[in-house]
Design a protein around this motif. Sequence first.
Motif, PDB file in Angstrom:
ATOM      1  N   ALA A  24     -10.261  -6.962   4.376  1.00 16.08           N
ATOM      2  CA  ALA A  24     -10.554  -5.540   4.593  1.00 16.08           C
ATOM      3  C   ALA A  24      -9.815  -5.046   5.822  1.00 16.08           C
ATOM      4  O   ALA A  24      -9.333  -4.021   5.640  1.00 16.08           O
ATOM      5  CB  ALA A  24     -12.031  -5.209   4.751  1.00 16.08           C
ATOM      6  N   ASP A  25      -9.814  -5.919   6.937  1.00 13.45           N
ATOM      7  CA  ASP A  25      -8.904  -5.146   7.986  1.00 13.45           C
ATOM      8  C   ASP A  25      -7.568  -5.114   7.856  1.00 13.45           C
ATOM      9  O   ASP A  25      -7.018  -3.881   8.358  1.00 13.45           O
ATOM     10  CB  ASP A  25      -9.310  -6.238   9.236  1.00 13.45           C
ATOM     11  CG  ASP A  25     -10.662  -6.204   9.829  1.00 13.45           C
ATOM     12  OD1 ASP A  25     -11.456  -5.306   9.457  1.00 13.45           O
ATOM     13  OD2 ASP A  25     -11.221  -7.384  10.550  1.00 13.45           O
TER      14      ASP A  25
ATOM     15  N   VAL B 160      -5.875  -4.529   4.895  1.00 12.04           N
ATOM     16  CA  VAL B 160      -5.936  -3.470   4.111  1.00 12.04           C
ATOM     17  C   VAL B 160      -5.991  -2.123   4.560  1.00 12.04           C
ATOM     18  O   VAL B 160      -5.345  -1.037   4.661  1.00 12.04           O
ATOM     19  CB  VAL B 160      -6.936  -3.428   2.766  1.00 12.04           C
ATOM     20  CG1 VAL B 160      -6.963  -2.167   1.813  1.00 12.04           C
ATOM     21  CG2 VAL B 160      -6.626  -4.723   1.695  1.00 12.04           C
ATOM     22  N   SER B 161      -7.276  -2.010   5.537  1.00 15.70           N
ATOM     23  CA  SER B 161      -7.335  -0.746   6.213  1.00 15.70           C
ATOM     24  C   SER B 161      -6.072  -0.564   7.316  1.00 15.70           C
ATOM     25  O   SER B 161      -5.774   0.717   7.353  1.00 15.70           O
ATOM     26  CB  SER B 161      -8.756  -0.862   7.118  1.00 15.70           C
ATOM     27  OG  SER B 161      -8.829   0.201   8.133  1.00 15.70           O
ATOM     28  N   GLU B 162      -5.615  -1.474   8.058  1.00 17.43           N
ATOM     29  CA  GLU B 162      -4.397  -1.244   8.931  1.00 17.43           C
ATOM     30  C   GLU B 162      -3.180  -0.748   7.904  1.00 17.43           C
ATOM     31  O   GLU B 162      -2.431   0.094   8.317  1.00 17.43           O
ATOM     32  CB  GLU B 162      -3.894  -2.334   9.403  1.00 17.43           C
ATOM     33  CG  GLU B 162      -5.094  -2.790  10.692  1.00 17.43           C
ATOM     34  CD  GLU B 162      -4.656  -4.262  11.217  1.00 17.43           C
ATOM     35  OE1 GLU B 162      -3.694  -4.636  11.036  1.00 17.43           O
ATOM     36  OE2 GLU B 162      -5.516  -4.646  11.992  1.00 17.43           O
TER      37      GLU B 162
ATOM     38  N   ILE C 139      -3.174   0.563  -4.094  1.00 15.03           N
ATOM     39  CA  ILE C 139      -3.115  -0.811  -3.496  1.00 15.03           C
ATOM     40  C   ILE C 139      -2.997  -1.946  -4.313  1.00 15.03           C
ATOM     41  O   ILE C 139      -3.629  -2.167  -5.273  1.00 15.03           O
ATOM     42  CB  ILE C 139      -4.491  -0.914  -2.450  1.00 15.03           C
ATOM     43  CG1 ILE C 139      -4.790   0.372  -1.696  1.00 15.03           C
ATOM     44  CG2 ILE C 139      -4.643  -2.095  -1.883  1.00 15.03           C
ATOM     45  CD1 ILE C 139      -6.230   0.452  -1.271  1.00 15.03           C
TER      46      ILE C 139
ATOM     47  N   VAL D 299      -3.273   1.099   4.932  1.00 19.94           N
ATOM     48  CA  VAL D 299      -3.741   2.350   4.365  1.00 19.94           C
ATOM     49  C   VAL D 299      -3.341   3.114   5.576  1.00 19.94           C
ATOM     50  O   VAL D 299      -2.743   4.273   5.229  1.00 19.94           O
ATOM     51  CB  VAL D 299      -4.919   2.543   3.764  1.00 19.94           C
ATOM     52  CG1 VAL D 299      -5.408   3.812   3.539  1.00 19.94           C
ATOM     53  CG2 VAL D 299      -5.329   1.404   2.570  1.00 19.94           C
ATOM     54  N   THR D 300      -3.643   2.897   6.922  1.00 18.36           N
ATOM     55  CA  THR D 300      -3.489   3.767   8.107  1.00 18.36           C
ATOM     56  C   THR D 300      -2.013   3.840   8.257  1.00 18.36           C
ATOM     57  O   THR D 300      -1.480   5.223   8.457  1.00 18.36           O
ATOM     58  CB  THR D 300      -4.201   3.280   9.119  1.00 18.36           C
ATOM     59  OG1 THR D 300      -5.622   3.342   8.902  1.00 18.36           O
ATOM     60  CG2 THR D 300      -3.784   4.279  10.293  1.00 18.36           C
TER      61      THR D 300
ATOM     62  N   VAL E 200       0.668  -1.309  -0.239  1.00 15.89           N
ATOM     63  CA  VAL E 200       0.244   0.098   0.169  1.00 15.89           C
ATOM     64  C   VAL E 200       0.752   1.182  -0.079  1.00 15.89           C
ATOM     65  O   VAL E 200       2.076   1.393   0.667  1.00 15.89           O
ATOM     66  CB  VAL E 200      -0.994   0.100   1.168  1.00 15.89           C
ATOM     67  CG1 VAL E 200      -1.703   1.485   1.219  1.00 15.89           C
ATOM     68  CG2 VAL E 200      -1.910  -1.211   1.083  1.00 15.89           C
TER      69      VAL E 200
END
Length: 114
Positions: free
Chosen positions: A76-77, A79-81, A67, A83-84, A52
């Motif tokens: 999703a979890d 990927v979210s981490e 991404i 991205v953050t 990412v």
Amino acid sequence: MSKGQGFGFSLGKMKELTEAFKKAQQVQEGAKKLQEELDQMEIEGQAGGGLVKVILSGNQEPRRVEISPDALGEGADVVSELVTAAMKDAYNNSTATMRERMEELTGGLNLPGM
């Protein structure tokens, strides 16, 4: 006031004041140019070994997020981490770049608060 003292400014003090105004004007002009340069920059932050990437301008305006398809398979979890984490990395890189460029601009001027 005694004769010849004026407002307490000697010619030397007036020269220092004039030089300070010139330096301040140079910094102001340099700051405007720097703002334009920062706006054109692209500063990247990464996470997951490059899975990412978040790209900001030098002024910390979001430009894009990249991404990798490999990251999408992680859920999703994750990927979210990622991205953050990439956003934080990009922010830190952008802040460091801004600080370095401002130090270059104001270096040696001994301006209060800089």
